[in-house]
Every structure is written in C-alpha cells, then in structure tokens.
Design a protein around this motif. Sequence first.
Motif, short mmCIF file in Angstrom:
data_model
loop_
_atom_site.label_atom_id
_atom_site.label_comp_id
_atom_site.label_asym_id
_atom_site.label_seq_id
_atom_site.Cartn_x
_atom_site.Cartn_y
_atom_site.Cartn_z
N VAL A 134 -30.90 20.89 -53.38
CA VAL A 134 -31.62 19.64 -53.58
C VAL A 134 -32.89 19.69 -52.74
O VAL A 134 -32.83 19.84 -51.51
CB VAL A 134 -30.75 18.43 -53.19
N PRO A 135 -34.08 19.57 -53.36
CA PRO A 135 -35.33 19.83 -52.65
C PRO A 135 -35.51 19.05 -51.35
O PRO A 135 -35.91 19.63 -50.33
CB PRO A 135 -36.40 19.46 -53.68
N LEU A 136 -35.23 17.74 -51.34
CA LEU A 136 -35.47 16.95 -50.14
C LEU A 136 -34.53 17.37 -49.02
O LEU A 136 -34.91 17.40 -47.84
CB LEU A 136 -35.31 15.46 -50.45
N ALA A 137 -33.28 17.70 -49.36
CA ALA A 137 -32.33 18.16 -48.36
C ALA A 137 -32.75 19.51 -47.79
O ALA A 137 -32.63 19.76 -46.59
CB ALA A 137 -30.93 18.24 -48.95
N ASN A 171 -25.81 4.73 -45.86
CA ASN A 171 -25.61 4.92 -44.43
C ASN A 171 -25.90 6.38 -44.11
O ASN A 171 -25.15 7.27 -44.50
CB ASN A 171 -24.18 4.56 -44.04
N ASP A 172 -27.01 6.64 -43.43
CA ASP A 172 -27.48 8.01 -43.26
C ASP A 172 -28.28 8.10 -41.96
O ASP A 172 -29.42 7.65 -41.89
CB ASP A 172 -28.36 8.40 -44.45
N PRO A 173 -27.70 8.67 -40.90
CA PRO A 173 -28.41 8.75 -39.62
C PRO A 173 -29.44 9.87 -39.54
O PRO A 173 -30.06 10.05 -38.50
CB PRO A 173 -27.27 8.99 -38.62
N TYR A 174 -29.62 10.60 -40.62
CA TYR A 174 -30.50 11.77 -40.58
C TYR A 174 -31.79 11.59 -41.41
O TYR A 174 -32.90 11.58 -40.88
CB TYR A 174 -29.74 13.00 -41.07
N MET A 175 -31.64 11.44 -42.72
CA MET A 175 -32.81 11.45 -43.60
C MET A 175 -33.80 10.33 -43.34
O MET A 175 -35.02 10.56 -43.42
CB MET A 175 -32.36 11.44 -45.07
N LYS A 178 -36.35 11.42 -41.01
CA LYS A 178 -37.21 12.49 -41.53
C LYS A 178 -38.17 11.96 -42.60
O LYS A 178 -39.28 12.45 -42.74
CB LYS A 178 -36.36 13.62 -42.12
N GLU A 179 -37.70 10.98 -43.36
CA GLU A 179 -38.50 10.40 -44.44
C GLU A 179 -38.50 8.88 -44.26
O GLU A 179 -37.80 8.16 -44.96
CB GLU A 179 -37.91 10.77 -45.81
N PRO A 180 -39.29 8.36 -43.32
CA PRO A 180 -39.29 6.92 -43.05
C PRO A 180 -39.59 6.06 -44.26
O PRO A 180 -39.13 4.91 -44.34
CB PRO A 180 -40.37 6.77 -41.98
N SER A 181 -40.31 6.59 -45.23
CA SER A 181 -40.66 5.80 -46.41
C SER A 181 -39.42 5.45 -47.24
O SER A 181 -39.46 4.54 -48.06
CB SER A 181 -41.66 6.55 -47.28
N LEU A 182 -38.33 6.18 -47.02
CA LEU A 182 -37.09 5.93 -47.77
C LEU A 182 -36.12 5.04 -47.00
O LEU A 182 -35.02 4.76 -47.49
CB LEU A 182 -36.39 7.26 -48.09
N SER A 183 -36.50 4.59 -45.81
CA SER A 183 -35.55 3.90 -44.94
C SER A 183 -35.74 2.39 -44.93
O SER A 183 -36.82 1.87 -45.24
CB SER A 183 -35.71 4.41 -43.50
N LEU A 184 -34.66 1.69 -44.57
CA LEU A 184 -34.81 0.29 -44.19
C LEU A 184 -35.62 0.24 -42.90
O LEU A 184 -35.56 1.16 -42.08
CB LEU A 184 -33.44 -0.35 -43.97
N LYS A 185 -36.33 -0.86 -42.70
CA LYS A 185 -37.19 -0.98 -41.53
C LYS A 185 -36.81 -2.20 -40.69
O LYS A 185 -36.19 -3.15 -41.18
CB LYS A 185 -38.65 -1.17 -41.97
N ASN A 186 -37.16 -2.12 -39.42
CA ASN A 186 -37.13 -3.31 -38.57
C ASN A 186 -38.32 -4.19 -38.95
O ASN A 186 -39.23 -3.75 -39.65
CB ASN A 186 -37.20 -2.92 -37.10
N TRP A 203 -30.37 3.79 -42.11
CA TRP A 203 -29.96 3.42 -43.46
C TRP A 203 -31.06 3.74 -44.46
O TRP A 203 -32.20 3.32 -44.30
CB TRP A 203 -29.68 1.92 -43.50
N LEU A 204 -30.72 4.51 -45.48
CA LEU A 204 -31.62 4.66 -46.61
C LEU A 204 -31.75 3.30 -47.29
O LEU A 204 -30.80 2.53 -47.35
CB LEU A 204 -31.09 5.69 -47.61
N ASP A 205 -32.93 3.02 -47.81
CA ASP A 205 -33.22 1.70 -48.38
C ASP A 205 -32.62 1.57 -49.78
O ASP A 205 -33.08 2.23 -50.72
CB ASP A 205 -34.73 1.51 -48.44
N PRO A 206 -31.60 0.72 -49.96
CA PRO A 206 -30.98 0.58 -51.29
C PRO A 206 -31.89 -0.05 -52.34
O PRO A 206 -31.52 -0.10 -53.51
CB PRO A 206 -29.76 -0.32 -51.01
N THR A 207 -33.08 -0.54 -51.93
CA THR A 207 -34.03 -1.07 -52.91
C THR A 207 -34.98 0.00 -53.40
O THR A 207 -35.74 -0.23 -54.35
CB THR A 207 -34.87 -2.22 -52.32
N ASN A 208 -34.95 1.17 -52.77
CA ASN A 208 -35.94 2.21 -53.02
C ASN A 208 -35.43 3.23 -54.05
O ASN A 208 -34.44 3.92 -53.80
CB ASN A 208 -36.26 2.92 -51.69
N GLU A 209 -36.09 3.31 -55.18
CA GLU A 209 -35.61 4.19 -56.25
C GLU A 209 -35.69 5.67 -55.88
O GLU A 209 -34.94 6.48 -56.41
CB GLU A 209 -36.38 3.91 -57.54
N LYS A 210 -36.61 6.03 -54.98
CA LYS A 210 -36.67 7.42 -54.52
C LYS A 210 -35.45 7.75 -53.65
O LYS A 210 -34.95 8.88 -53.68
CB LYS A 210 -37.96 7.68 -53.76
#
Length: 425
Positions: A134-137, A171-175, A178-186, A203-210
């Motif tokens: 998987v490319p992103l991984a 729930n992902d303490p890693y990606m 590495k890819e803040p654009s995919l994360s939930l934010k404060n 946390w990966l952002d569950p609203t983010n299609e990427k």
Amino acid sequence: MRRRRLNLIIGIIVIIVAGCSIGIMLSLLISDNGRNGDIHITPSPADVAYDDKPEISPAVTPEPTITPTPTPEPTPTPSALASVEVKGLYLTANTAGNPSRLQHFIDLANRTEINAFVIDVKDDHGKVCYETQVPLAVKHGAWEKKYDVKEVIRKLHENNIKVIGRVVCFNDPYMPLKEPSLSLKNTNGEVFTAPVGNSRLAWLDPTNEKAWQYIIDIAKEAVSYGFDEIQFDYIRFPETTNYKYDMSYFQKEKSEYIDNFIKTAIEQMPNVTLSADIFGSICLQTKDVGGIGQTLETISERIHYISPMIYPSHFANNSNHYTGNGVGTKINGILFEKPDLEPYKVIYNTLIITKKRLEEAGIDVKVRPYLQGFTASYMPQGYYINYGVEQYKAQIKAVYDAGFSEWIFWNSGNNYVEDAFLPEQ
C-alpha cells in the motif's frame, strides 16, 4: 604485433566483463534495499507517539526512489469459507508469526469446534503486520513484518480454517503524525493526540475520504492475499466524553460519515464480507452517548456483520472503582450490580435487546458477538470471577439461547481455556 593485438582484445573483454559484474552487484544491492526486508526497523509505539521531530537523513548516499507496486484488487468471487458459521478466536500477529504457536491453534481447530481465527492486519499501533505494498504505508514505513501473510493463510486454508483480517481503522497512533492532513485536529490546528499509558492516542479523520481510502486500500490488499473477511475495529470517532477535538468543520452527523465510509468500502469490495466491532454498551444505548458516531441501528444499516464486544467485565458495576458507577448496569430490565459474576445472564439479555432493536428497525444484519476469554483480575475483589470452562460455556449457551449461532472469544494474550470447546463433529 599479432600478440600485442590479441592482448589488447583480451584486456578490453576483461574490462567489459568486470563492468557488467559491478553493474549486476549494484542492481542487486538496490533491489535488496527497495524490498525493505528483515533489516527494516520500526520504532516502538511509545517512540511513534512522541515522535514529533523532523526526520534527519544520515550522511550516506541516499537510497533510490521506491515506486510501490499498486495495491492488488480483491478477488472477484467470494471465498469458499465466507459462509462458515464462525466459532472463532482472536490471534495476535505475533502468534500468527510464531510457527509453533500457530500450529498449536491449527491443531486445536482440527480437534474442536473452532473453525476461524481473527488475525491483525492493521494493528493498534497503526502498523500493517506484514510486508505491504500500500503506497502510503510504504512511504512512511507503517508496517512491520510480524508474519508471512501468504504462508499463514495457506496453512489455515489447508486446514479449512476461515481467516478474518482485523483492520484497526481510525484509531492510529502512527499515520496521523506522518500525514497530518489525514488526522483529527485540536482546536489550535495541531494533530489531535491524547496520553494513553506510555503512549499517545491519535486518530485518522473519519470525515476525510483520503483517510478512508488508506484504510480501504489495506483491506483490499488483505483480501488479495486470501483473507476471507475484513473486520473493521475502531470504526468510529474518539469519545467526546473523554476527549476534545475540533469538530467545527463537520457538515454531517458523525454517524453519516461512518455510514459513508462503510458504503465506500462495500462499493470497492463488493464480494467481500465486512464486519464491524462495536462496544457492547451500544446494544443498550438508544443514543450516541459517547459522541463516537455509532448507534446500533446506524452502524448496522449496511455492514454484513456486527460483533458487539459483550464482555461482562466491561459493564459498569456498583463499586467506586474505575470499573464501577456506584449503581451497576440495567440490561433488559435487570439490574446487574456485579456483571462479571453473571456471564450467561449478561450475554443473553444483551443479545435479546440487540435482536429486538434490529428487528424493530427492519435491519437484516448478522450478529456475531465477541465473548470474554479472560479473567478481569484488575477489578476489586468480589467483583470478578475466574473465567474457566464453566464461564466460557455459559457465554456460548447464552448466544445460542438468544437465537444466534456465531461467536468469537477475545484474549489479548491468546491464552484460551481450550477445554471449553466441543470436540469437532
């Protein structure tokens, strides 16, 4: 003159052969580096969680650019084992990667009713548990070879054992680091994190299609390797009762985002059985109490299976311990002050409520509960009992008596009470 000319020709040939040899050696070296094999080193979960410093490249010749192989598509036809009524156990990636431990569980399945294993594909540390394409991984090293995926699945299928791939979703303490654009934010725009033990939650952002696509790509690859089913865990938002994060940009209800993720996964994997783990408490609550984007009805609308984690020890007791609320838990009109002591009644009554609610909503989803395969010795004395053969069998009976036929036991160390399982028929 003739000898001098011959020596010149021989010299040229030697130079050409030597040059070819060097080229081949360099090619092999580059190829080995590109495969990221056994020398691949990944940080511990704690290192990942606190790793907010920019990466510094060592002062050596940079490695060649790696072009990942495209993620394979799922097989077009359902697995022959897809329709098996699961009597299963959860196995960690480390168990799957230990030949003697794996063989032990294969032997267990061959002599008992056990016919399926749930194995981590993407784990709680945000890592794919085998060498992924998987490319992103690949880009961020979000994998660790804990087992040989093809070999493990081959062995299990040879023994007619269904293999379910557990994919920890958002729930992902890693990606996210590495890819803040995919994360939930404060609310200040930084990546949302929260301390959990020696690590941190992200946390990966569950609203983010990427972010959806990253998870789905991992699931699709797992199917291409032969997993018979994909089980999504943490298919939700963080609890707003425990954590604060920016929700100002949300344009839909949280449950709609989760539903759209499931819809997208089904569209991209049309012949694959998809299941979702949910809290046992969701079966009792009519509202999205924790703000996680789930109710029993919304999470069940499209998914093929739900697996409520009905661990008696996880329902609140009447103690002042952190596992209690001073009252207990009311299930189907019955107040359980010490739920862990009554596994049959807790499982049975929770599933009766579950069945009733799904029937009233007209939702045709299959229910395959997770059962408690461990002793909750962290609870106060008098509030827990040893979970042995009797408690295992009581939970299984409760599933059947409530009108369901499938179940999975959870024990994080894979130390199951094997005498509780019936001999193979």
